[in-house]
Design a protein around this motif. Structure first.
Motif, PDB file in Angstrom:
ATOM      1  N   VAL A  95     -18.063   3.685 -20.894  1.00 36.49           N
ATOM      2  CA  VAL A  95     -17.985   3.853 -19.409  1.00 36.49           C
ATOM      3  C   VAL A  95     -18.523   2.426 -18.860  1.00 36.49           C
ATOM      4  O   VAL A  95     -19.625   2.265 -19.272  1.00 36.49           O
ATOM      5  N   ALA A  96     -17.930   1.889 -17.878  1.00 36.43           N
ATOM      6  CA  ALA A  96     -18.256   0.504 -17.318  1.00 36.43           C
ATOM      7  C   ALA A  96     -18.679   0.966 -15.889  1.00 36.43           C
ATOM      8  O   ALA A  96     -19.811   0.635 -15.396  1.00 36.43           O
ATOM      9  N   VAL A  97     -17.787   1.736 -15.283  1.00 40.58           N
ATOM     10  CA  VAL A  97     -18.088   2.443 -13.837  1.00 40.58           C
ATOM     11  C   VAL A  97     -17.861   3.929 -13.803  1.00 40.58           C
ATOM     12  O   VAL A  97     -16.834   4.284 -14.084  1.00 40.58           O
ATOM     13  N   PRO A  98     -18.887   4.804 -13.743  1.00 40.84           N
ATOM     14  CA  PRO A  98     -18.592   6.057 -13.764  1.00 40.84           C
ATOM     15  C   PRO A  98     -17.634   6.705 -12.957  1.00 40.84           C
ATOM     16  O   PRO A  98     -17.359   5.961 -11.803  1.00 40.84           O
ATOM     17  N   ALA A  99     -17.315   7.951 -12.888  1.00 42.66           N
ATOM     18  CA  ALA A  99     -16.316   8.562 -11.943  1.00 42.66           C
ATOM     19  C   ALA A  99     -16.846   8.538 -10.540  1.00 42.66           C
ATOM     20  O   ALA A  99     -18.068   8.868 -10.398  1.00 42.66           O
ATOM     21  N   THR A 100     -16.158   7.889  -9.689  1.00 43.73           N
ATOM     22  CA  THR A 100     -16.836   7.616  -8.282  1.00 43.73           C
ATOM     23  C   THR A 100     -15.703   7.976  -7.301  1.00 43.73           C
ATOM     24  O   THR A 100     -14.851   7.602  -7.276  1.00 43.73           O
ATOM     25  N   GLN A 101     -16.364   8.740  -6.194  1.00 45.69           N
ATOM     26  CA  GLN A 101     -15.357   9.128  -5.240  1.00 45.69           C
ATOM     27  C   GLN A 101     -15.478   8.252  -4.076  1.00 45.69           C
ATOM     28  O   GLN A 101     -16.448   7.418  -3.636  1.00 45.69           O
ATOM     29  N   VAL A 102     -14.257   7.804  -3.672  1.00 45.99           N
ATOM     30  CA  VAL A 102     -14.197   6.562  -2.683  1.00 45.99           C
ATOM     31  C   VAL A 102     -13.531   7.249  -1.136  1.00 45.99           C
ATOM     32  O   VAL A 102     -12.481   7.599  -1.240  1.00 45.99           O
TER      33      VAL A 102
END
Length: 276
Positions: A95-102
């Motif tokens: 994982v480089a960027v975890p699950a993220t809500q935009v």
């Protein structure tokens, strides 16, 4: 399955600390235009949509500064980003960027495959607006597939020193199918099909056994003249890593590294032969 089905590569992202430099290179070389997406910009970092010449719908984006360096990655549609992150880490992804809500637009994450290549996932939120945008994008991609403009996506390419491990990961991860197609520039190649697809969307190059082979995954863009575009890229500071070449009757392909080291491919369709 359609263009906008889970498991399909439907987008690409350029990560950078300098979005203006990206626009200053790719705008003249590939004719792209750019527009900031206010809905998807995070914490003052811009998210800028990329449009091919004359295209009504973006094909990718410039992401400012979230990975701490210069990068390019393919983006794959997911039905559930959070569940896929858990599943793919179990297959060896990092994982480089975890699950993220935009905002209310989407959920995304960025990972690296077992060979170190970045890719991102995104899934639709419950937003009716996003569903409308996905439908519009699918319609545009269906139309563009029959008559894509220069500067638009022409698929993707993965180069690897371990073709079996790479194919095994993406088959398990997304249901991709790999079929041998012969060689290109003396390199064994496989066509890559998305889940349920009738036509290939990518190419896998097998560099196994070659000294100094480097793994990469990159978007490929359609151009009218690969040699002229490669020259234009070189004049603006890029490296032509693989000069334009073609197998008999096949498309002309080239691999470029832009001034910040990101790889991308060029593809020019073969010239039509005069009728005999």
């Amino acid at each position: 399955m359609g263009f906008m089905s889970p498991g399909q590569v439907v987008w690409f992202e350029i990560g950078t600390t300098d979005p203006q430099a990206v626009a200053g290179f790719y705008g003249p070389v590939l004719g792209w235009s750019f527009e900031v997406d206010e809905d998807s910009s995070i914490d003052g970092r811009t998210y800028t949509r990329i449009l091919a010449p004359g295209a009504p719908w973006p094909m990718g984006a410039v992401q400012q500064g979230d990975t701490g360096g210069e990068s390019v990655n393919l983006s794959i549609l997911s039905s559930d980003v959070r569940a896929d992150v858990d599943r793919l880490t179990g297959l060896g992804a990092a994982v480089a960027v975890p699950a993220t809500q935009v905002a209310d637009v989407t959920v995304f994450a960025r990972l690296a495959d077992p060979r170190g290549n970045l890719f991102s996932l995104f899934s639709q939120s419950d937003s009716e607006r996003f569903e409308e945008r996905i439908a519009e994008a699918g319609e545009y991609m269906e139309q563009a597939a029959s008559a894509p403009p220069p500067g638009s996506p022409a698929g993707f390419e993965i180069g690897t020193a371990d073709a079996q491990a790479t194919a095994d990961f993406y088959t398990a991860a997304f249901g991709w199918r790999f079929e041998k197609t012969g060689t290109a520039d003396g390199t064994p190649c496989q066509a890559v099909y998305g889940p349920g697809a009738e036509h290939p969307s990518g190419l896998l190059r097998d560099y196994g056994g070659r000294t100094g082979a480097v793994d990469y995954a990159m978007p490929v863009f359609l151009v009218a003249d690969a040699a002229a575009t490669a020259r234009a890229a070189r004049e603006r500071g890029a490296e032509v890593e693989r000069p334009p070449s073609a197998e008999p009757g096949g498309p002309v392909r080239a691999r470029i590294r832009d001034p910040r080291g990101r790889r991308f491919g060029l593809l020019a369709r073969p010239a039509r032969q005069p009728a005999g």
